[in-house]
Design a protein around this motif. Structure first.
Motif, mmCIF file in Angstrom:
data_model
loop_
_atom_site.group_PDB
_atom_site.id
_atom_site.type_symbol
_atom_site.label_atom_id
_atom_site.label_comp_id
_atom_site.label_asym_id
_atom_site.label_seq_id
_atom_site.Cartn_x
_atom_site.Cartn_y
_atom_site.Cartn_z
ATOM 1 N N UNK A 181 1.601 5.491 7.542
ATOM 2 C CA UNK A 181 0.021 4.789 7.552
ATOM 3 C C UNK A 181 -0.613 6.085 7.376
ATOM 4 N N UNK A 182 -0.562 7.287 8.000
ATOM 5 C CA UNK A 182 -1.196 8.505 7.875
ATOM 6 C C UNK A 182 -1.241 8.959 6.122
ATOM 7 N N UNK A 183 -0.199 8.852 5.473
ATOM 8 C CA UNK A 183 -0.152 9.244 4.006
ATOM 9 C C UNK A 183 -1.023 7.992 3.129
ATOM 10 N N UNK A 184 -0.820 6.771 3.855
ATOM 11 C CA UNK A 184 -1.963 5.913 3.140
ATOM 12 C C UNK A 184 -3.435 6.036 3.331
ATOM 13 N N UNK A 185 -3.543 6.459 4.527
ATOM 14 C CA UNK A 185 -5.020 6.728 4.907
ATOM 15 C C UNK A 185 -5.387 7.883 3.987
ATOM 16 N N UNK A 186 -4.544 8.919 4.002
ATOM 17 C CA UNK A 186 -5.266 10.360 3.491
ATOM 18 C C UNK A 186 -5.236 9.869 1.987
ATOM 19 N N UNK A 187 -4.530 9.147 1.242
ATOM 20 C CA UNK A 187 -4.653 8.819 0.060
ATOM 21 C C UNK A 187 -5.908 8.152 -0.263
ATOM 22 N N UNK A 188 -6.218 7.283 0.526
ATOM 23 C CA UNK A 188 -7.558 6.649 0.521
ATOM 24 C C UNK A 188 -8.713 7.543 0.671
ATOM 25 N N UNK A 196 0.702 -1.108 -0.053
ATOM 26 C CA UNK A 196 0.086 -0.046 -0.096
ATOM 27 C C UNK A 196 0.785 1.239 0.192
ATOM 28 N N UNK A 197 2.245 1.234 0.387
ATOM 29 C CA UNK A 197 3.057 2.121 0.303
ATOM 30 C C UNK A 197 4.515 1.696 0.919
ATOM 31 N N UNK A 198 5.483 2.615 0.469
ATOM 32 C CA UNK A 198 6.719 2.307 0.759
ATOM 33 C C UNK A 198 7.482 3.262 1.755
ATOM 34 N N UNK A 199 8.354 3.093 2.435
ATOM 35 C CA UNK A 199 9.384 3.727 3.144
ATOM 36 C C UNK A 199 10.783 3.558 2.428
ATOM 37 N N UNK A 203 6.195 9.740 -9.894
ATOM 38 C CA UNK A 203 5.399 9.403 -11.104
ATOM 39 C C UNK A 203 4.568 8.182 -10.906
ATOM 40 N N UNK A 204 5.028 7.286 -10.066
ATOM 41 C CA UNK A 204 4.413 5.948 -10.045
ATOM 42 C C UNK A 204 2.931 6.291 -9.198
ATOM 43 N N UNK A 205 2.994 7.312 -8.377
ATOM 44 C CA UNK A 205 1.886 7.712 -7.489
ATOM 45 C C UNK A 205 1.749 6.857 -6.326
ATOM 46 N N UNK A 206 2.950 5.957 -6.016
ATOM 47 C CA UNK A 206 2.703 5.024 -4.735
ATOM 48 C C UNK A 206 3.076 5.792 -3.475
ATOM 49 N N UNK A 207 1.944 5.601 -2.743
ATOM 50 C CA UNK A 207 2.276 6.292 -1.374
ATOM 51 C C UNK A 207 3.771 6.127 -0.563
ATOM 52 N N UNK A 208 4.337 7.238 -0.635
ATOM 53 C CA UNK A 208 5.823 6.841 0.137
ATOM 54 C C UNK A 208 6.157 7.874 1.246
#
Lengths: 381, 381
Positions: free
Chosen positions: A322-329, A138-141, A157-162
């Motif tokens: 996790x915040x970033x992933x949640x925000x993305x959703x 769902x995301x990367x560090x 560019x990918x738009x993968x949450x990071x």
DNA sequence: CTGAAAGCGCTTACAG
DNA sequence: CTGAAAGCGCTTACAG
């Protein structure tokens, strides 16, 4: 192995898996209703929801991550790629502690951490692309931030949450968490200046990394502000580089009276060179390190260092990701634009024996404590 | 972020994912044929297979792990649960190095490692159950083996492929990899006996762990065989326990002349107690450790220790687990019975300054090397 | 050797 | 608020 006391409930799925269809049948509703109920979404009455949850518990139902992921739900996994050999990672105190902190937070939120070791930064980017298109994470560090790091634009560019560990100012539009190295540098330099040192050298680590550059710059700037003579000695990577660099500094016409090392591993290597040259720490040369660890604490004398719990660092990084992933959703639903956020961890200085004030004469140290034991052990042999 | 140079191929799937259906369409075959082709299974002609693979590459197809898992294929993930606080794991050199070794092998085989930190051994078993019923992992690695470890029967009952790190003789029917602690103990005791020590104490770690028991037993047995006086001093967990235990040993009427510590962290703590008591290492008391690490190497004098690369340990564990998982898959097809296999890693002794032969008088050490530097540094202050 | 189909367990629109 | 259905992307029998 015969199943003993408690026979697990058998469902209709392959391998007797209990599925939402089993629950639906028992509850007299459709599986869609079950899905809404177990995910806490509106669409079922409270009474129905309660009944469904009760049955799910009774049947010991566990959601299938694969089915959820396939249906578009989050996979509850975050990824981290490391472009360093396992042997080197293993030797580093930072790595284990950082991962432990990440794990602690992720585990609590039912997320898991997927790690991968690769050979090159390019392979790292390739891994991100694959993970993204496989929907494996769902995301990367992102760790080990470099100057002009190619991973940043690739991830944008990918738009993968990071979440970028490192910074500031070099993480593009991605959120970041970093330790304020400029601040750390000032703490160290100011401390040494206060002790009366006027010629300070810094034994610097691998300069492909951004934090090395930031230290380089602040070190020079702060020394100039305080009117100190500063020497920045690049030492490449690890203990052997630090040994060479230290030896080189000592061979100067006017050797420095204080040495600043980029890591505790390097600091220890430097101390050994000093020892072999017959120089005492801190009496002849003061030593301090940018990194604290059992290594720095266990050395005699214990080494003054920048304290920064790698475990805590990992926790904060996980929280932010996790915040970033949640925000993305959220954003996907609301359509609002996200903005890069940054969080700085403020380092603190832990003063220990390796930079003790120089007491002249043989009167010995005035305050004797566990943090500053005698460097001269009396022999009773 | 506009897509620049290379536009990724768009497929028919959600989010423009490329799927086997896209490949099948282009190749003029069914998706079943594509599945067989990309998985290297018989059922398609060589010519068709080649064509399919070519198109897959062209379209940059990536398999969906979720879909594969849902359809019953392996999930390519192994799990590891840790019932220790993150802070303690982080402080341990072993953890990071072991994980790095695991990762290296797993990454190479396209497997990922899922870790979880829990509070208690019971929660650990619960996690295994959940992982199993969720089909989240293909197998697990079990660390921190205890005496009468409840995880062993639980895993046997579940039938989840597992590899036990630790042993021997306490891993039930599960395969295991372990370091031969009995052998390590003999190496250490024999070494100290050869140096002429006749009263040796062992400062023992947490005895909930199996390896502690094995060391306890062999230590007593070997000392008796050699006619040595042995003291086994339980010290609980970590540095503070070791300090107390060491102090206690020193307060005896006839204190030991050699101390054996269960970890390098403990050895260093013990050395500090010796130092404060005015005792020199190795002149007054010899010190050795069951664990080697930068901590042991960096100490002055460097500490004699059992060498065992935690990274290599991790690699071997990963290799074995993957073998077990593969065997399980085979067996499901052939129906043959598997048998528990065990692999022992032979430890070696690395002799360093902390157990140097006791040279009497002030003539100084005869061979001066980096491994055995002078403990008396001349002061030029 | 190939094709058409069912199924893995879930989520998500879309009608009622 | 509820029901029936389609679909996620793959694998695996099962006919031809």
């Amino acid at each position: 192995m015969a199943a003993e006391q408690r026979t697990p409930p058998r469902g209709s799925g392959r391998g007797q898996r209990v599925t939402i269809a089993d629950i639906a049948r028992r509850a007299g509703v459709t599986s869609a209703a079950v899905s809404l109920a177990v995910n806490g979404r509106p669409g079922v009455s409270d009474a129905t929801r309660e009944r469904i949850l009760e049955i799910a518990r009774e049947l010991r139902w566990e959601p299938s991550p694969a089915a959820r992921a396939l249906a578009g739900a989050p996979v509850l996994t975050v990824g981290m790629v490391l472009a360093r050999p396992a042997e080197i990672l293993g030797a580093e105190a930072f790595f284990g502690a950082f991962v432990a902190g990440l794990q602690e937070v992720l585990s609590r939120e039912d997320y898991s951490l997927q790690m991968k070791i690769v050979e090159t930064p390019e392979a790292e980017i390739e891994t991100f692309r694959r993970w993204f298109s496989q929907r494996r994470v769902d995301g990367v560090v992102v760790v080990d931030l470099r100057l002009d790091d190619a991973r940043i634009p690739a991830l944008e560019e990918l738009g993968l949450p990071a979440l970028v560990v490192g910074g500031p100012g070099h993480h593009g539009s991605l959120p970041s968490v970093y330790v304020d190295d400029a601040h750390a540098t000032r703490l160290l330099v100011d401390h040494l200046a206060e002790l009366g040192h006027t010629r300070i050298a810094r034994v610097a680590g691998d300069d492909v990394f951004l934090h090395t550059h930031q230290r380089d710059r602040t070190f020079a700037a702060r020394c100039e502000e305080l009117g100190l003579e500063c020497l920045n000695q690049p030492a490449g990577f690890g203990a052997s580089g630090a040994e060479v660099a230290t030896a080189e500094l000592l061979s100067r016409e006017e050797p420095p009276s204080a040495l600043l090392f980029d890591s505790d591993e390097m600091a220890l290597a430097g101390c050994h060179v000093l020892e072999q040259a017959g120089l005492a720490v801190p009496a002849d040369v003061a030593v301090a390190s940018y990194e604290d660890s059992p290594l720095a604490r266990g050395h005699r004398p214990p080494i003054t260092a920048i304290g920064r719990s790698a475990t805590e660092y990992g926790r904060v990084a996980a929280d932010r990701l996790l915040e970033v992933i949640a925000a993305r959703r959220e954003r996907r639903e609301t359509g609002g634009a996200g903005e890069p956020e940054t969080r700085a961890l403020i380092p603190e200085l832990i003063v220990r024996g390796s930079t003790a004030p120089q007491l002249d004469g043989a009167t010995g140290p005035s305050e004797e404590g566990p943090e500053r034991p005698a460097t001269r052990s009396s022999r009773t042999a």
